[in-house]
Design an enzyme around this catalytic site. Structure first.
Site, PDB file in Angstrom:
ATOM      1  N   TRP A  69       0.823  -1.217   0.000  1.00 33.13           N
ATOM      2  CA  TRP A  69       0.000   0.000   0.000  1.00 33.13           C
ATOM      3  C   TRP A  69       0.853   1.261   0.000  1.00 33.13           C
ATOM      4  O   TRP A  69       0.587   2.194  -0.747  1.00 33.13           O
ATOM      5  CB  TRP A  69      -0.977  -0.014   1.181  1.00 33.13           C
ATOM      6  CG  TRP A  69      -1.870  -1.205   1.126  1.00 33.13           C
ATOM      7  CD1 TRP A  69      -1.861  -2.287   1.957  1.00 33.13           C
ATOM      8  CD2 TRP A  69      -2.900  -1.474   0.159  1.00 33.13           C
ATOM      9  NE1 TRP A  69      -2.810  -3.205   1.576  1.00 33.13           N
ATOM     10  CE2 TRP A  69      -3.456  -2.729   0.484  1.00 33.13           C
ATOM     11  CE3 TRP A  69      -3.395  -0.779  -0.944  1.00 33.13           C
ATOM     12  CZ2 TRP A  69      -4.494  -3.309  -0.265  1.00 33.13           C
ATOM     13  CZ3 TRP A  69      -4.431  -1.342  -1.682  1.00 33.13           C
ATOM     14  CH2 TRP A  69      -4.966  -2.597  -1.344  1.00 33.13           C
ATOM     15  N   ASP A 148      -1.763   6.254   6.586  1.00 34.12           N
ATOM     16  CA  ASP A 148      -2.781   5.315   6.109  1.00 34.12           C
ATOM     17  C   ASP A 148      -3.048   4.338   7.248  1.00 34.12           C
ATOM     18  O   ASP A 148      -2.198   3.520   7.593  1.00 34.12           O
ATOM     19  CB  ASP A 148      -2.242   4.586   4.867  1.00 34.12           C
ATOM     20  CG  ASP A 148      -3.223   3.564   4.307  1.00 34.12           C
ATOM     21  OD1 ASP A 148      -4.277   3.317   4.930  1.00 34.12           O
ATOM     22  OD2 ASP A 148      -2.928   3.010   3.223  1.00 34.12           O
ATOM     23  N   LYS A 172     -12.486  -1.877   5.928  1.00 36.09           N
ATOM     24  CA  LYS A 172     -11.637  -2.792   6.696  1.00 36.09           C
ATOM     25  C   LYS A 172     -12.118  -2.909   8.147  1.00 36.09           C
ATOM     26  O   LYS A 172     -12.386  -3.996   8.613  1.00 36.09           O
ATOM     27  CB  LYS A 172     -10.181  -2.308   6.683  1.00 36.09           C
ATOM     28  CG  LYS A 172      -9.575  -2.181   5.288  1.00 36.09           C
ATOM     29  CD  LYS A 172      -9.054  -3.508   4.740  1.00 36.09           C
ATOM     30  CE  LYS A 172      -8.819  -3.454   3.241  1.00 36.09           C
ATOM     31  NZ  LYS A 172      -7.797  -2.498   2.822  1.00 36.09           N
TER      32      LYS A 172
HETATM   33  C1  LIG Z   1      -7.210  -1.907   1.676  1.00 32.89           C
HETATM   34  C2  LIG Z   1      -6.155  -0.908   1.870  1.00 32.89           C
HETATM   35  C3  LIG Z   1      -5.997   0.183   1.001  1.00 32.89           C
HETATM   36  C4  LIG Z   1      -6.831   0.393  -0.225  1.00 32.89           C
HETATM   37  O1  LIG Z   1      -8.125   0.674   0.133  1.00 32.89           O
HETATM   38  P1  LIG Z   1      -9.234   0.969  -0.974  1.00 32.89           P
HETATM   39  O2  LIG Z   1     -10.326   1.557  -0.095  1.00 32.89           O
HETATM   40  O3  LIG Z   1      -9.590  -0.346  -1.578  1.00 32.89           O
HETATM   41  O4  LIG Z   1      -8.690   1.944  -1.936  1.00 32.89           O
HETATM   42  C5  LIG Z   1      -5.023   1.112   1.281  1.00 32.89           C
HETATM   43  N1  LIG Z   1      -4.226   0.971   2.341  1.00 32.89           N
HETATM   44  C6  LIG Z   1      -4.336  -0.073   3.198  1.00 32.89           C
HETATM   45  C7  LIG Z   1      -3.419  -0.157   4.364  1.00 32.89           C
HETATM   46  C8  LIG Z   1      -5.307  -1.047   2.988  1.00 32.89           C
HETATM   47  O5  LIG Z   1      -5.406  -2.078   3.834  1.00 32.89           O
END
Ligand SMILES: *Cc1c(COP(=O)(O)O)cnc(C)c1O
Length: 248
Positions: A69, A148, A172
């Site tokens: 990511w 993030d 998530k």
């Molecule tokens: C799943 C995830 C993403 C991407 O998320 P989307 O909402 O599908 O764009 C980005 N960073 C992390 C750490 C993730 O687990």
């Protein structure tokens, strides 16, 4: 009427969306000087939004590469920045099981911000709260820290004083796909580039009724609100911290 039939400008939906944000503020103890947004486009669209709202022309930014990511975020920055982003360190050689000691990182001290991913969902590299495993905030002075938190938000405490901007795909840990939670310190809003697309412009959303410039993903906002309320009712953040600890 079902949520799906309501106008996103109706008072009923506005109340629902506001409550979801208020509950999130309560659940994560987010201070009042941070704005909460529910965007579309996933965590991935924020890679570009961060650049458009936070990159100061001519100064570049710092990115740490600890897995899939954060690497994607860096790749987006390489495409979009006037000054190439600084990759402070990369875990690629170790297949993302290690990262160099912070004293050996290559840091652009004049950078607009520093970006890292708190928990690399695919490769498993996570910054924790213990002294030898936490992100080295002290190396960055007043540089805004962007994080993030997609896959560990709501499972650990956040010291908000350390962060300028935090984002997480709601699917998530917090709610339903279609909502991206973005939390920005107020003073970082309003510095967007002239060519920032409407949908990446944090200030435009901030000035729009209920923080929505265009139609939000109304049903996912509703579901996310329900889930956050449920998490508060279950015992709040301490409960979910404990669950996460027990699982790991
Ligand atoms: C799943 C995830 C993403 C991407 O998320 P989307 O909402 O599908 O764009 C980005 N960073 C992390 C750490 C993730 O687990």
């Amino acid at each position: 009427m079902s949520v799906m039939e309501l106008s996103h400008r109706s008072p009923e939906f506005a109340k629902m969306a506001d409550k979801a944000k208020d509950d999130l503020r309560e659940f994560l103890e987010i201070p009042q000087n941070y704005k909460i947004f529910f965007f579309q486009g996933g965590a991935s669209l924020q890679y570009a939004a961060i650049i458009k709202n936070m990159l100061i022309p001519g100064r570049g930014a710092n990115y740490l590469n600890t897995g899939l990511w954060s690497n994607q975020c860096l790749t987006e920055a390489k495409k979009m920045s006037d000054v190439p982003p600084t990759e402070m360190a990369s875990g690629a050689k170790s297949k993302f099981t290690h990262i160099a000691k912070p004293k050996d990182w290559n840091i652009n001290k004049d950078g607009s911000y520093v970006h890292y991913c708190q928990n690399e969902t695919v490769h498993g590299f996570q910054f924790q709260d213990e002294a030898d495993a936490c992100f080295p905030f002290e190396l960055f002075g007043n540089m805004p820290v962007v994080c993030d938190m997609s896959s560990d938000i709501g499972s650990r405490r956040v010291d908000w004083t350390k962060f300028g901007m935090v984002y997480a795909g709601a699917q998530k840990n917090l709610g339903a796909a279609g909502v991206t939670v973005v939390i920005v310190r107020e003073d970082l809003i309003g510095k967007q580039h002239k060519d920032t697309p409407f949908l990446l412009d944090w200030q435009l959303f901030d000035k729009s009724p209920n923080g929505f410039f265009n139609t939000p993903a109304t049903y996912p906002v509703y579901v996310t609100g329900l889930n956050i309320a449920h998490m508060i009712k279950n015992g709040g953040l301490s409960h979910y911290c404990l669950l996460a600890e027990q699982r790991s």
